[in-house]
Enzyme design. Sequence first.
Site, PDB file in Angstrom:
ATOM      1  N   LYS A   1     -11.083  -5.963   8.569  1.00 28.01           N
ATOM      2  CA  LYS A   1     -10.222  -5.578   9.363  1.00 28.01           C
ATOM      3  C   LYS A   1      -9.968  -6.408  10.602  1.00 28.01           C
ATOM      4  CE  LYS A   1      -7.884  -2.177   7.304  1.00 28.01           C
ATOM      5  NZ  LYS A   1      -6.331  -2.438   7.014  1.00 28.01           N
TER       6      LYS A   1
ATOM      7  N   THR B   1      -7.972  -0.324  12.675  1.00 24.41           N
ATOM      8  CA  THR B   1      -8.562   0.799  12.381  1.00 24.41           C
ATOM      9  C   THR B   1      -9.649   1.152  13.429  1.00 24.41           C
ATOM     10  OG1 THR B   1     -10.532   1.787  11.003  1.00 24.41           O
ATOM     11  CG2 THR B   1     -10.181  -0.572  10.738  1.00 24.41           C
TER      12      THR B   1
ATOM     13  N   GLN C   1      -8.550  -2.498   0.686  1.00 25.09           N
ATOM     14  CA  GLN C   1      -9.579  -1.757  -0.092  1.00 25.09           C
ATOM     15  C   GLN C   1     -10.172  -0.943   1.368  1.00 25.09           C
ATOM     16  OE1 GLN C   1     -12.254   0.018  -0.744  1.00 25.09           O
ATOM     17  NE2 GLN C   1     -13.595  -1.266   0.062  1.00 25.09           N
ATOM     18  N   SER C   2      -9.726   0.284   1.247  1.00 20.50           N
ATOM     19  CA  SER C   2     -10.027   0.981   2.639  1.00 20.50           C
ATOM     20  C   SER C   2     -11.067   1.868   2.635  1.00 20.50           C
ATOM     21  CB  SER C   2      -8.749   1.976   2.776  1.00 20.50           C
ATOM     22  OG  SER C   2      -8.790   2.982   1.792  1.00 20.50           O
TER      23      SER C   2
ATOM     24  N   ARG D   1       0.279  -2.191  -7.450  1.00 20.86           N
ATOM     25  CA  ARG D   1      -0.597  -2.888  -8.292  1.00 20.86           C
ATOM     26  C   ARG D   1      -0.429  -2.254  -9.703  1.00 20.86           C
ATOM     27  NH1 ARG D   1      -6.437  -3.550  -6.105  1.00 20.86           N
ATOM     28  NH2 ARG D   1      -6.221  -1.290  -5.667  1.00 20.86           N
TER      29      ARG D   1
ATOM     30  N   GLN E   1      -2.091   7.250   0.935  1.00 21.59           N
ATOM     31  CA  GLN E   1      -1.643   8.348   1.902  1.00 21.59           C
ATOM     32  C   GLN E   1      -0.625   7.769   2.710  1.00 21.59           C
ATOM     33  OE1 GLN E   1      -4.453  11.229   4.187  1.00 21.59           O
ATOM     34  NE2 GLN E   1      -4.134   9.333   5.638  1.00 21.59           N
TER      35      GLN E   1
ATOM     36  N   TYR F   1     -16.090  -3.759   5.844  1.00 23.61           N
ATOM     37  CA  TYR F   1     -14.738  -3.081   5.678  1.00 23.61           C
ATOM     38  C   TYR F   1     -14.176  -3.451   7.403  1.00 23.61           C
ATOM     39  CZ  TYR F   1     -10.872   0.214   7.004  1.00 23.61           C
ATOM     40  OH  TYR F   1      -9.500   0.516   7.236  1.00 23.61           O
TER      41      TYR F   1
ATOM     42  N   GLY G   1       0.625  -1.202   0.056  1.00 24.13           N
ATOM     43  CA  GLY G   1       0.016   0.060  -0.068  1.00 24.13           C
ATOM     44  C   GLY G   1       0.779   1.418   0.208  1.00 24.13           C
TER      45      GLY G   1
ATOM     46  N   GLU H   1     -12.689   1.748  13.210  1.00 23.43           N
ATOM     47  CA  GLU H   1     -13.758   1.103  12.586  1.00 23.43           C
ATOM     48  C   GLU H   1     -14.120  -0.246  13.296  1.00 23.43           C
ATOM     49  OE1 GLU H   1     -16.210   2.215  10.172  1.00 23.43           O
ATOM     50  OE2 GLU H   1     -15.276   4.276  10.754  1.00 23.43           O
TER      51      GLU H   1
HETATM   52  P1  NAP Z   1      -5.268   4.268   0.880  1.00 22.61           P
HETATM   53  O1  NAP Z   1      -4.712   5.905   0.551  1.00 22.61           O
HETATM   54  O2  NAP Z   1      -6.522   3.813   0.481  1.00 22.61           O
HETATM   55  O3  NAP Z   1      -4.188   3.305   0.431  1.00 22.61           O
HETATM   56  C1  NAP Z   1      -4.573   1.982   0.329  1.00 22.61           C
HETATM   57  C2  NAP Z   1      -3.212   1.270  -0.441  1.00 22.61           C
HETATM   58  O4  NAP Z   1      -3.561  -0.125  -0.630  1.00 22.61           O
HETATM   59  C3  NAP Z   1      -2.862   1.954  -1.861  1.00 22.61           C
HETATM   60  O5  NAP Z   1      -1.677   1.924  -2.010  1.00 22.61           O
HETATM   61  C4  NAP Z   1      -3.690   0.748  -2.660  1.00 22.61           C
HETATM   62  O6  NAP Z   1      -3.161   0.573  -4.225  1.00 22.61           O
HETATM   63  C5  NAP Z   1      -3.205  -0.420  -2.015  1.00 22.61           C
HETATM   64  N1  NAP Z   1      -4.123  -1.503  -2.266  1.00 22.61           N
HETATM   65  C6  NAP Z   1      -5.467  -1.573  -2.518  1.00 22.61           C
HETATM   66  N2  NAP Z   1      -5.684  -2.917  -2.643  1.00 22.61           N
HETATM   67  C7  NAP Z   1      -4.711  -3.697  -2.900  1.00 22.61           C
HETATM   68  C8  NAP Z   1      -4.119  -4.881  -3.304  1.00 22.61           C
HETATM   69  N3  NAP Z   1      -4.975  -5.865  -3.492  1.00 22.61           N
HETATM   70  N4  NAP Z   1      -3.027  -5.521  -3.389  1.00 22.61           N
HETATM   71  C9  NAP Z   1      -2.090  -4.336  -2.941  1.00 22.61           C
HETATM   72  N5  NAP Z   1      -2.228  -3.130  -2.699  1.00 22.61           N
HETATM   73  C10 NAP Z   1      -3.402  -2.761  -2.534  1.00 22.61           C
HETATM   74  O7  NAP Z   1      -5.289   4.031   2.612  1.00 22.61           O
HETATM   75  P2  NAP Z   1      -4.471   4.953   3.446  1.00 22.61           P
HETATM   76  O8  NAP Z   1      -5.280   6.090   4.328  1.00 22.61           O
HETATM   77  O9  NAP Z   1      -2.956   5.128   3.204  1.00 22.61           O
HETATM   78  O10 NAP Z   1      -4.509   3.875   4.812  1.00 22.61           O
HETATM   79  C11 NAP Z   1      -3.504   2.780   4.951  1.00 22.61           C
HETATM   80  C12 NAP Z   1      -4.035   1.506   5.567  1.00 22.61           C
HETATM   81  O11 NAP Z   1      -4.348   1.915   6.977  1.00 22.61           O
HETATM   82  C13 NAP Z   1      -5.136   1.054   5.049  1.00 22.61           C
HETATM   83  O12 NAP Z   1      -5.344  -0.550   4.957  1.00 22.61           O
HETATM   84  C14 NAP Z   1      -6.497   1.574   5.714  1.00 22.61           C
HETATM   85  O13 NAP Z   1      -7.531   0.487   5.766  1.00 22.61           O
HETATM   86  C15 NAP Z   1      -5.983   1.556   7.085  1.00 22.61           C
HETATM   87  N6  NAP Z   1      -6.157   2.720   7.813  1.00 22.61           N
HETATM   88  C16 NAP Z   1      -6.466   3.844   7.309  1.00 22.61           C
HETATM   89  C17 NAP Z   1      -7.011   4.985   8.385  1.00 22.61           C
HETATM   90  C18 NAP Z   1      -7.108   6.236   7.971  1.00 22.61           C
HETATM   91  O14 NAP Z   1      -7.751   7.193   8.552  1.00 22.61           O
HETATM   92  N7  NAP Z   1      -6.268   6.675   6.969  1.00 22.61           N
HETATM   93  C19 NAP Z   1      -7.532   4.777   9.541  1.00 22.61           C
HETATM   94  C20 NAP Z   1      -7.219   3.293   9.994  1.00 22.61           C
HETATM   95  C21 NAP Z   1      -6.895   2.346   9.454  1.00 22.61           C
HETATM   96  P3  NAP Z   1      -3.893   1.282  -5.417  1.00 22.61           P
HETATM   97  O15 NAP Z   1      -3.498   2.723  -5.674  1.00 22.61           O
HETATM   98  O16 NAP Z   1      -3.419   0.353  -6.357  1.00 22.61           O
HETATM   99  O17 NAP Z   1      -5.318   1.067  -4.927  1.00 22.61           O
HETATM  100  O1  F7E Z   2     -16.392   9.030   6.065  1.00 25.03           O
HETATM  101  C1  F7E Z   2     -19.477  10.656   6.424  1.00 25.03           C
HETATM  102  C2  F7E Z   2     -19.355   9.328   6.370  1.00 25.03           C
HETATM  103  O2  F7E Z   2     -15.366   8.022   4.236  1.00 25.03           O
HETATM  104  C3  F7E Z   2     -16.309   9.613   7.420  1.00 25.03           C
HETATM  105  C4  F7E Z   2     -10.999   4.952   6.076  1.00 25.03           C
HETATM  106  O3  F7E Z   2      -9.648   5.668   5.941  1.00 25.03           O
HETATM  107  O4  F7E Z   2     -11.241   6.070   8.199  1.00 25.03           O
HETATM  108  C5  F7E Z   2     -12.039   6.157   7.254  1.00 25.03           C
HETATM  109  O5  F7E Z   2     -13.197   5.706   7.059  1.00 25.03           O
HETATM  110  C6  F7E Z   2     -17.928   9.925   8.081  1.00 25.03           C
HETATM  111  C7  F7E Z   2     -18.658   8.808   7.764  1.00 25.03           C
HETATM  112  O6  F7E Z   2     -13.976   7.709   6.409  1.00 25.03           O
HETATM  113  C8  F7E Z   2     -19.874  11.941   3.116  1.00 25.03           C
HETATM  114  O7  F7E Z   2     -20.911   8.569   6.488  1.00 25.03           O
HETATM  115  C9  F7E Z   2     -20.830  12.296   5.172  1.00 25.03           C
HETATM  116  O8  F7E Z   2     -19.426   8.703   8.681  1.00 25.03           O
HETATM  117  O9  F7E Z   2     -14.095   9.798   5.248  1.00 25.03           O
HETATM  118  P1  F7E Z   2     -14.782   8.833   5.380  1.00 25.03           P
HETATM  119  P2  F7E Z   2     -14.478   6.736   7.269  1.00 25.03           P
HETATM  120  O10 F7E Z   2     -15.698   5.808   6.856  1.00 25.03           O
HETATM  121  O11 F7E Z   2     -14.601   7.192   8.649  1.00 25.03           O
HETATM  122  C10 F7E Z   2     -11.140   4.823   8.816  1.00 25.03           C
HETATM  123  C11 F7E Z   2     -10.650   5.023  10.385  1.00 25.03           C
HETATM  124  C12 F7E Z   2     -10.799   3.764   8.353  1.00 25.03           C
HETATM  125  O12 F7E Z   2      -9.990   2.920   8.607  1.00 25.03           O
HETATM  126  C13 F7E Z   2     -10.965   3.980   6.842  1.00 25.03           C
HETATM  127  O13 F7E Z   2     -10.255   3.120   6.100  1.00 25.03           O
HETATM  128  O14 F7E Z   2     -18.167  11.115   7.008  1.00 25.03           O
HETATM  129  N1  F7E Z   2     -19.812  11.388   5.194  1.00 25.03           N
HETATM  130  N2  F7E Z   2     -20.936  12.721   3.754  1.00 25.03           N
HETATM  131  C14 F7E Z   2     -19.477  11.076   3.973  1.00 25.03           C
HETATM  132  N3  F7E Z   2     -18.299  10.192   3.794  1.00 25.03           N
HETATM  133  C15 F7E Z   2     -17.879  10.152   2.290  1.00 25.03           C
HETATM  134  N4  F7E Z   2     -16.924   9.383   2.082  1.00 25.03           N
HETATM  135  N5  F7E Z   2     -18.521  11.091   1.501  1.00 25.03           N
HETATM  136  C16 F7E Z   2     -19.592  11.930   1.865  1.00 25.03           C
HETATM  137  O15 F7E Z   2     -19.897  12.616   0.879  1.00 25.03           O
END
Ligand code: NAP
Ligand code: F7E
Length: 326
Positions: free
Chosen positions: A159, A132, A90-91, A42, A21, A155, A17, A134
């Site tokens: 996780k 996460t 798939q995040s 990928r 971000q 999701y 990944g 979540e």
């Molecule tokens: P992101 O921007 O969506 O990045 C996900 C990465 O995973 C991308 O590089 C994507 O590549 C790759 N990926 C997806 N499917 C894959 C597959 N089948 N094989 C190999 N690579 C694959 O997510 P992020 O925000 O950096 O978060 C990083 C990790 O932390 C994720 O696991 C997410 O679920 C977790 N997380 C995020 C948050 C948050 O708030 N950001 C909080 C808690 C946990 P492509 O560009 O090719 O799709």
């Molecule tokens: O939604 C509400 C939506 O998609 C935040 C991922 O990184 O953090 C992320 O998941 C909130 C939700 O993030 C829209 O319903 C309202 O309540 O930005 P989000 P997420 O679902 O919290 C966790 C920690 C992860 O692990 C995940 O990988 O915002 N919301 N209006 C909306 N959300 C989206 N996407 N779009 C809207 O228009």
Amino acid sequence: MTIYGVGEEMRTALITGISGQDGSYLSEMLLGKGYEVHGLIRRTSNYNLSNIEHIKDRIHLHYGDIENENHLCSILHEISPDEIYNLAAQSDVGVSFQIPEYTGLTTGMGVCRLLEAVKRFSPKARLYQASTSELFGNSPAPQNENTPMMPTSPYAVAKLYGHHMVRVYRESYGLFACCGILFNHESPRRGLNFVTRKITHAVAEIVSGKRQTLWLGNLDAKRDWGYAPEYVKAMWMMLQRDEPEDFVIGTGETHSVGEFAEYAFEVAGLDWLKHIEVDANNLRPNETRLLCADITKAKTLLHWQPDINFRGLVNIMVDADLKRIR
Ligand code: NAP
Ligand code: F7E
């Protein structure tokens, strides 16, 4: 805590990944510490490496997929990493309701495949798994490492599988494997599908006259939003400890989506009420309503805490999107 110092052998890290971000900020940080950084990417029909474009000559990229265990084994065999950061997933929580099986295969089973590969080819490597907030679902806030996990989306269920598999492999095979239970963390590199970046990007487009309206979903959902570069430091710190343990990482501050939008528009001198509409297509079949981290353990044992607060984060993101568009 073991910190690798000057004169010690160069450390090698593998990041799945890497193009996301967190992968991009983590790569920058590890390069700064002198690591040899490898990443799994990928093959896509459209070039999608914008987050790591500026460092691509300093890192080693390997085509692959978290769904392909044999290939993961080959990479581990080839590079023998000291540290592995499993960020591939798939995040997107909303999308996981539309593709639950695929989300289970990558976000959940992907962890199992990687753990098997590590057990066979890199049992001495230290593994970080991206868990996460979540996982907590609608468990009462504030949430910490002992809060019951009650996922509310495909999701989060995927996780949760990964989270428990890491514990099982740690306890059964003695792997140094731990999970960071990270609350939402954002940045100018956040994907446009996530609500924070969707808002700050729209603010910039409205300022530049490209559009007038931003369509959102649930404005009342509350999240604990932090700044991503600070969170990748916590990932690294977890792997430098003497024992593998899971940590909750967040800010301890929670705000609604509506508050985020109101302040983001205010930063750009706009009145959010004139530009926001609710579109039912952005609502989810189920929702995590109130997430807020209790980071007592991280503060005490990891000596980690964030510096950037909610308003600081919104300022950084709006400024970056305004600069991009000008
Ligand atoms: P992101 O921007 O969506 O990045 C996900 C990465 O995973 C991308 O590089 C994507 O590549 C790759 N990926 C997806 N499917 C894959 C597959 N089948 N094989 C190999 N690579 C694959 O997510 P992020 O925000 O950096 O978060 C990083 C990790 O932390 C994720 O696991 C997410 O679920 C977790 N997380 C995020 C948050 C948050 O708030 N950001 C909080 C808690 C946990 P492509 O560009 O090719 O799709
Ligand atoms: O939604 C509400 C939506 O998609 C935040 C991922 O990184 O953090 C992320 O998941 C909130 C939700 O993030 C829209 O319903 C309202 O309540 O930005 P989000 P997420 O679902 O919290 C966790 C920690 C992860 O692990 C995940 O990988 O915002 N919301 N209006 C909306 N959300 C989206 N996407 N779009 C809207 O228009």
